[in-house]
Motif scaffolding. Sequence first.
Motif, PDB file in Angstrom:
ATOM      1  N   LYS A 158       0.205 -10.205 -16.378  1.00 39.64           N
ATOM      2  CA  LYS A 158      -0.777 -10.482 -17.411  1.00 39.64           C
ATOM      3  C   LYS A 158      -1.838  -9.397 -17.357  1.00 39.64           C
ATOM      4  O   LYS A 158      -2.094  -8.821 -16.298  1.00 39.64           O
ATOM      5  N   THR A 159      -2.444  -9.121 -18.491  1.00 40.66           N
ATOM      6  CA  THR A 159      -3.466  -8.094 -18.536  1.00 40.66           C
ATOM      7  C   THR A 159      -4.837  -8.735 -18.711  1.00 40.66           C
ATOM      8  O   THR A 159      -5.043  -9.530 -19.622  1.00 40.66           O
ATOM      9  N   GLY A 160      -5.753  -8.406 -17.818  1.00 35.04           N
ATOM     10  CA  GLY A 160      -7.107  -8.956 -17.878  1.00 35.04           C
ATOM     11  C   GLY A 160      -7.925  -8.293 -18.979  1.00 35.04           C
ATOM     12  O   GLY A 160      -7.489  -7.323 -19.597  1.00 35.04           O
TER      13      GLY A 160
ATOM     14  N   GLU B 287      -3.870  -4.970 -14.671  1.00 37.08           N
ATOM     15  CA  GLU B 287      -2.649  -5.775 -14.562  1.00 37.08           C
ATOM     16  C   GLU B 287      -2.734  -6.775 -13.416  1.00 37.08           C
ATOM     17  O   GLU B 287      -3.074  -6.406 -12.298  1.00 37.08           O
ATOM     18  N   GLN B 288      -2.379  -8.006 -13.689  1.00 37.74           N
ATOM     19  CA  GLN B 288      -2.179  -8.965 -12.601  1.00 37.74           C
ATOM     20  C   GLN B 288      -0.700  -9.331 -12.591  1.00 37.74           C
ATOM     21  O   GLN B 288      -0.223 -10.000 -13.506  1.00 37.74           O
TER      22      GLN B 288
ATOM     23  N   ILE C 261       2.419 -11.332 -11.819  1.00 43.87           N
ATOM     24  CA  ILE C 261       2.649 -12.743 -11.517  1.00 43.87           C
ATOM     25  C   ILE C 261       3.894 -12.917 -10.657  1.00 43.87           C
ATOM     26  O   ILE C 261       3.924 -13.702  -9.727  1.00 43.87           O
TER      27      ILE C 261
ATOM     28  N   TYR D 182      12.495 -17.742 -20.575  1.00 37.70           N
ATOM     29  CA  TYR D 182      12.842 -19.114 -20.944  1.00 37.70           C
ATOM     30  C   TYR D 182      11.607 -19.994 -21.110  1.00 37.70           C
ATOM     31  O   TYR D 182      11.619 -20.943 -21.876  1.00 37.70           O
ATOM     32  N   ARG D 183      10.525 -19.651 -20.400  1.00 32.26           N
ATOM     33  CA  ARG D 183       9.303 -20.433 -20.527  1.00 32.26           C
ATOM     34  C   ARG D 183       8.815 -20.454 -21.976  1.00 32.26           C
ATOM     35  O   ARG D 183       8.514 -21.502 -22.536  1.00 32.26           O
TER      36      ARG D 183
ATOM     37  N   LEU E 167      11.267 -22.371 -24.322  1.00 34.62           N
ATOM     38  CA  LEU E 167      11.228 -23.819 -24.175  1.00 34.62           C
ATOM     39  C   LEU E 167       9.916 -24.421 -24.655  1.00 34.62           C
ATOM     40  O   LEU E 167       9.904 -25.437 -25.351  1.00 34.62           O
ATOM     41  N   SER E 168       8.797 -23.800 -24.282  1.00 30.39           N
ATOM     42  CA  SER E 168       7.510 -24.382 -24.670  1.00 30.39           C
ATOM     43  C   SER E 168       7.132 -23.952 -26.076  1.00 30.39           C
ATOM     44  O   SER E 168       6.129 -24.391 -26.610  1.00 30.39           O
TER      45      SER E 168
ATOM     46  N   GLU F 241       6.007 -21.209 -27.126  1.00 31.72           N
ATOM     47  CA  GLU F 241       4.762 -20.459 -27.177  1.00 31.72           C
ATOM     48  C   GLU F 241       5.110 -18.971 -27.150  1.00 31.72           C
ATOM     49  O   GLU F 241       6.243 -18.604 -26.851  1.00 31.72           O
TER      50      GLU F 241
ATOM     51  N   CYS G 118       3.644 -15.340 -22.157  1.00 36.94           N
ATOM     52  CA  CYS G 118       2.365 -15.368 -21.447  1.00 36.94           C
ATOM     53  C   CYS G 118       2.245 -14.189 -20.492  1.00 36.94           C
ATOM     54  O   CYS G 118       1.229 -14.004 -19.854  1.00 36.94           O
ATOM     55  N   THR G 119       3.310 -13.386 -20.397  1.00 33.77           N
ATOM     56  CA  THR G 119       3.256 -12.182 -19.573  1.00 33.77           C
ATOM     57  C   THR G 119       3.980 -11.041 -20.286  1.00 33.77           C
ATOM     58  O   THR G 119       4.741 -11.274 -21.221  1.00 33.77           O
TER      59      THR G 119
ATOM     60  N   ALA H 291       3.615 -20.722  -8.213  1.00 31.47           N
ATOM     61  CA  ALA H 291       2.368 -20.380  -8.897  1.00 31.47           C
ATOM     62  C   ALA H 291       1.193 -21.148  -8.292  1.00 31.47           C
ATOM     63  O   ALA H 291       0.119 -20.585  -8.085  1.00 31.47           O
TER      64      ALA H 291
END
Lengths: 232, 232
Positions: B67-69, B74-75, B77, B88-89, B92-93, B95, B98-99, B142
């Motif tokens: 993820k980028t702050g 860069e963070q 994960i 797949y996240r 499935l969700s 959305e 997220c990364t 996580a």
Amino acid sequence: MSYDKINKCENYSITNDIFKKITKEEYDILSYIKNCNKYDKGEVIYHEGSRITGVYCLDSGIVKHYKTGNDGKEQIIRFSKAGDIFGYRSVLSNETACTTAKVVEESSVCFIPATHFLKLIKENSDFALSLMQLSCKELGDANKYILDIAQKNVRERLAEILLLLHDNFGTNSDGDLNIFLTREELAGLVGTATESVIRLLSEFKKDKIIQLNKRKIKILNIKELRRISQDF
Amino acid sequence: MSYDKINKCENYSITNDIFKKITKEEYDILSYIKNCNKYDKGEVIYHEGSRITGVYCLDSGIVKHYKTGNDGKEQIIRFSKAGDIFGYRSVLSNETACTTAKVVEESSVCFIPATHFLKLIKENSDFALSLMQLSCKELGDANKYILDIAQKNVRERLAEILLLLHDNFGTNSDGDLNIFLTREELAGLVGTATESVIRLLSEFKKDKIIQLNKRKIKILNIKELRRISQDF
DNA sequence: CGGGCAGTTGACCCCGCTCAAGCGCGGTGG
DNA sequence: CCACCGCGCTTGAGCGGGGTCAACTGCCCG
């Protein structure tokens, strides 16, 4: 947990959220099988590291989920409120609980044995899918949390936590947040020291961003809070 | 991504891990439907915030998910290695991603369209269950990461990351870790500044805990590293 | 040969943690 | 009824971990 508290479940939780996807028949069986208890504030439902034999759903109340660091400090990962389920992570991954579940506000909790829960998943693919969506959503939240703790400072994180509590628990008729945490719990949520939370809350109060009355918090300037939290 | 790189998939990834649970027939259909590409080091498979239309599996190579702050930092994960699936996240969700998924080492990546992936889940409950187990395992990881970043200092975290890389990627015949990250990437993984990583690596080297040669890292004293990481 | 990037090292200093002291309040027991 | 205790909250002082900035080096590549 006193004996007279058992089996007074109102069936709220299993009518909620992911249980929408189960059939009438499955619902009836579930109602019969599940087991409900009341827990007082401060009671632990399960400890980090213990083996979990089923899934919990919250009829009412608030439960916090936290991990304990080597120095004994609580890191709160998330909260559950009415309608939420928890414990499913351990049941599905067949690992011990990765957090402790402790009651923040008196709660009515249903218990569904793992065997039956797994049976439901196997037999109802819609249910399985919405459960998957739930775990994926939690995973997304956790990833965001990692970024925040790693890169934001305490002031930004506290602002964000207040907004998050606002979104999750809403406000009562007075405008106060519907969750009452100790300063220590807030610190455990933000990932900082209690004293830092206190100092920053005082600052926010001085700047007319929030109002404080014991553990009641009223957000006065949500825009400013969003600006501080740096969340776009 | 050049044209001649398309459709050279060796089918490794879909024989791996969670795809063990699919039937022969499902496997054949999947082999037909999926689509394989090669990506060079540094190429982005998808960006944080973009909509994902399917699931990816890694035949070979290494992919980092970060993820980028707000300040552009860069963070990281997690990493994917051969046999892992990702994306797949979001599917499935429902959305956006997220990364960001970026190739660390030249990778061969299969793509399975979301519709087919969801069909598989609906029709094969064993597959659905093992996918759920995967997401729950990631969720547990996580949560642990959150505790670490919140409560451990940089020295402890760096030690832990080195152990984690050791567990995930192993060592080559020389005893070097099988992953070669820049100091900046290590910093993005630990959640600290590049300079801090450099200083601590030098210390570890001085204390004969690791050996350094450019980006190659050899762990000499794994016990000491475990002690430093404070992980029991 | 020059530009640029990764890596390294030193200097500086600020955020936030820790420790300590004091306050307010509710519960308990003499 | 009041004294006492303990817990949660608050505030101040001090300091150290680690982030930031700057300068330099080595190396790759055009």
